[in-house]
Write a protein that holds these residues in place. Structure first.
Motif, PDB file in Angstrom:
ATOM      1  N   PRO A   7      16.118  12.374  -3.893  1.00 15.04           N
ATOM      2  CA  PRO A   7      15.221  12.103  -2.785  1.00 15.04           C
ATOM      3  C   PRO A   7      14.354  10.878  -3.936  1.00 15.04           C
ATOM      4  O   PRO A   7      14.653  11.257  -4.650  1.00 15.04           O
ATOM      5  CB  PRO A   7      13.939  13.171  -2.547  1.00 15.04           C
ATOM      6  N   LEU A   8      13.430  10.011  -3.014  1.00 11.60           N
ATOM      7  CA  LEU A   8      13.215   9.341  -3.511  1.00 11.60           C
ATOM      8  C   LEU A   8      12.066   9.632  -4.347  1.00 11.60           C
ATOM      9  O   LEU A   8      10.735  10.222  -4.008  1.00 11.60           O
ATOM     10  CB  LEU A   8      12.712   8.031  -2.767  1.00 11.60           C
ATOM     11  N   PRO A   9      10.961   8.805  -5.764  1.00 12.41           N
ATOM     12  CA  PRO A   9      10.497   9.099  -6.950  1.00 12.41           C
ATOM     13  C   PRO A   9       8.985   9.147  -5.605  1.00 12.41           C
ATOM     14  O   PRO A   9       8.831   8.147  -4.706  1.00 12.41           O
ATOM     15  CB  PRO A   9      10.738   8.498  -7.554  1.00 12.41           C
ATOM     16  N   GLU A  10       8.439   9.721  -5.898  1.00 10.96           N
ATOM     17  CA  GLU A  10       7.018   9.680  -5.334  1.00 10.96           C
ATOM     18  C   GLU A  10       6.588   8.671  -5.404  1.00 10.96           C
ATOM     19  O   GLU A  10       5.666   8.077  -4.317  1.00 10.96           O
ATOM     20  CB  GLU A  10       6.139  11.007  -6.277  1.00 10.96           C
ATOM     21  N   VAL A  12       8.229   5.232  -5.274  1.00 12.66           N
ATOM     22  CA  VAL A  12       8.382   4.795  -4.739  1.00 12.66           C
ATOM     23  C   VAL A  12       7.819   5.331  -3.074  1.00 12.66           C
ATOM     24  O   VAL A  12       7.627   4.259  -2.429  1.00 12.66           O
ATOM     25  CB  VAL A  12      10.087   5.071  -4.462  1.00 12.66           C
ATOM     26  N   LEU A  13       7.719   6.379  -2.886  1.00 15.78           N
ATOM     27  CA  LEU A  13       6.827   7.039  -1.273  1.00 15.78           C
ATOM     28  C   LEU A  13       5.303   6.371  -1.692  1.00 15.78           C
ATOM     29  O   LEU A  13       4.776   6.127  -0.824  1.00 15.78           O
ATOM     30  CB  LEU A  13       7.319   8.115  -1.309  1.00 15.78           C
ATOM     31  N   LEU A  14       5.187   6.017  -2.160  1.00 12.82           N
ATOM     32  CA  LEU A  14       3.380   5.207  -2.744  1.00 12.82           C
ATOM     33  C   LEU A  14       3.472   4.584  -1.946  1.00 12.82           C
ATOM     34  O   LEU A  14       2.462   3.952  -1.282  1.00 12.82           O
ATOM     35  CB  LEU A  14       2.882   5.702  -3.933  1.00 12.82           C
ATOM     36  N   ARG A  16       5.645   2.780  -0.901  1.00 11.36           N
ATOM     37  CA  ARG A  16       5.965   2.503   0.919  1.00 11.36           C
ATOM     38  C   ARG A  16       5.264   2.365   2.016  1.00 11.36           C
ATOM     39  O   ARG A  16       4.869   1.294   2.690  1.00 11.36           O
ATOM     40  CB  ARG A  16       6.946   3.092   0.750  1.00 11.36           C
ATOM     41  N   ALA A  17       4.171   3.102   1.719  1.00 12.14           N
ATOM     42  CA  ALA A  17       3.409   3.805   2.333  1.00 12.14           C
ATOM     43  C   ALA A  17       1.867   2.386   1.695  1.00 12.14           C
ATOM     44  O   ALA A  17       1.734   2.188   3.353  1.00 12.14           O
ATOM     45  CB  ALA A  17       2.266   5.174   1.465  1.00 12.14           C
ATOM     46  N   ALA A  18       1.782   2.274   0.821  1.00 10.52           N
ATOM     47  CA  ALA A  18       0.645   0.775   0.240  1.00 10.52           C
ATOM     48  C   ALA A  18       1.360  -0.747   1.301  1.00 10.52           C
ATOM     49  O   ALA A  18       0.532  -1.121   1.823  1.00 10.52           O
ATOM     50  CB  ALA A  18       0.951   0.217  -1.125  1.00 10.52           C
ATOM     51  N   LEU A  19       3.006  -0.801   1.191  1.00 11.22           N
ATOM     52  CA  LEU A  19       3.160  -1.935   2.003  1.00 11.22           C
ATOM     53  C   LEU A  19       3.060  -1.490   3.468  1.00 11.22           C
ATOM     54  O   LEU A  19       2.392  -2.921   3.997  1.00 11.22           O
ATOM     55  CB  LEU A  19       4.559  -2.022   1.511  1.00 11.22           C
ATOM     56  N   GLY A  20       3.424  -0.641   3.985  1.00 13.36           N
ATOM     57  CA  GLY A  20       2.892  -0.299   5.948  1.00 13.36           C
ATOM     58  C   GLY A  20       1.010  -0.449   5.888  1.00 13.36           C
ATOM     59  O   GLY A  20       0.988  -1.048   7.021  1.00 13.36           O
ATOM     60  N   ASP A  21       0.335   0.244   4.887  1.00  9.83           N
ATOM     61  CA  ASP A  21      -0.633  -0.120   4.970  1.00  9.83           C
ATOM     62  C   ASP A  21      -1.475  -1.760   4.307  1.00  9.83           C
ATOM     63  O   ASP A  21      -2.272  -2.327   5.932  1.00  9.83           O
ATOM     64  CB  ASP A  21      -2.145   0.545   3.810  1.00  9.83           C
ATOM     65  N   ARG A  22      -0.771  -2.009   4.102  1.00  5.28           N
ATOM     66  CA  ARG A  22      -1.296  -3.499   3.985  1.00  5.28           C
ATOM     67  C   ARG A  22      -0.561  -4.617   5.259  1.00  5.28           C
ATOM     68  O   ARG A  22      -1.461  -5.809   5.569  1.00  5.28           O
ATOM     69  CB  ARG A  22      -0.408  -4.083   2.846  1.00  5.28           C
ATOM     70  N   GLU A  52       4.824   0.387   8.763  1.00  3.91           N
ATOM     71  CA  GLU A  52       3.283   0.704   8.489  1.00  3.91           C
ATOM     72  C   GLU A  52       2.993   2.369   8.289  1.00  3.91           C
ATOM     73  O   GLU A  52       2.119   2.327   8.065  1.00  3.91           O
ATOM     74  CB  GLU A  52       3.047   0.031  10.324  1.00  3.91           C
ATOM     75  N   SER A  53       4.332   2.874   8.850  1.00  3.41           N
ATOM     76  CA  SER A  53       3.757   4.359   8.612  1.00  3.41           C
ATOM     77  C   SER A  53       4.027   5.180   7.036  1.00  3.41           C
ATOM     78  O   SER A  53       3.964   6.025   6.876  1.00  3.41           O
ATOM     79  CB  SER A  53       4.098   5.307  10.104  1.00  3.41           C
ATOM     80  N   GLY A  54       4.979   3.873   7.241  1.00  2.00           N
ATOM     81  CA  GLY A  54       5.789   4.753   5.594  1.00  2.00           C
ATOM     82  C   GLY A  54       7.432   4.859   5.369  1.00  2.00           C
ATOM     83  O   GLY A  54       7.473   5.537   4.617  1.00  2.00           O
ATOM     84  N   GLU A  55       7.048   5.661   6.874  1.00  2.00           N
ATOM     85  CA  GLU A  55       8.664   6.020   7.128  1.00  2.00           C
ATOM     86  C   GLU A  55       9.748   5.143   6.846  1.00  2.00           C
ATOM     87  O   GLU A  55      11.117   5.712   6.348  1.00  2.00           O
ATOM     88  CB  GLU A  55       8.608   6.395   9.179  1.00  2.00           C
ATOM     89  N   ARG A  56      10.061   3.696   6.790  1.00  2.00           N
ATOM     90  CA  ARG A  56      10.860   2.784   6.472  1.00  2.00           C
ATOM     91  C   ARG A  56      10.828   1.835   5.979  1.00  2.00           C
ATOM     92  O   ARG A  56      10.007   1.454   6.114  1.00  2.00           O
ATOM     93  CB  ARG A  56      12.178   2.548   8.193  1.00  2.00           C
TER      94      ARG A  56
END
Length: 79
Positions: A7-10, A12-14, A16-22, A52-56
């Motif tokens: 699994p991706l490290p936490e 990286v997921l954070l 990814r979510a920040a990019l979506g928010d931006r 945007e949702s951080g899914e991809r």
């Protein structure tokens, strides 16, 4: 695309979510809907929604197109 073995490290997921928010922040500031942004960059609305949702994660070329659509450097998009 083959599945990841681990699994991706936490962290990286954070990011990814920040990019979506931006992306959402810049899109809203530009007064664009997800459909309008998708049309500008030649993609499906569902792809924009997933980013945007951080899914991809967008590919580098897509990051370039997205940054160009907002008139910002890629570094500003991924800060």
């Amino acid at each position: 695309m083959p599945a990841r073995r681990t699994p991706l490290p936490e962290s990286v997921l954070l990011r990814r979510a920040a990019l979506g928010d931006r992306m959402r922040e810049l899109r809203t500031e530009a007064g664009l809907s997800q459909d309008q942004l998708a049309d500008l960059i030649g993609m499906e609305r569902r792809s924009v929604q997933r980013y945007e949702s951080g899914e991809r994660d967008p590919r580098y070329t897509e990051l370039l197109l997205i940054a160009d659509a907002f008139g910002v450097p890629v570094a500003e998009l991924v800060r």
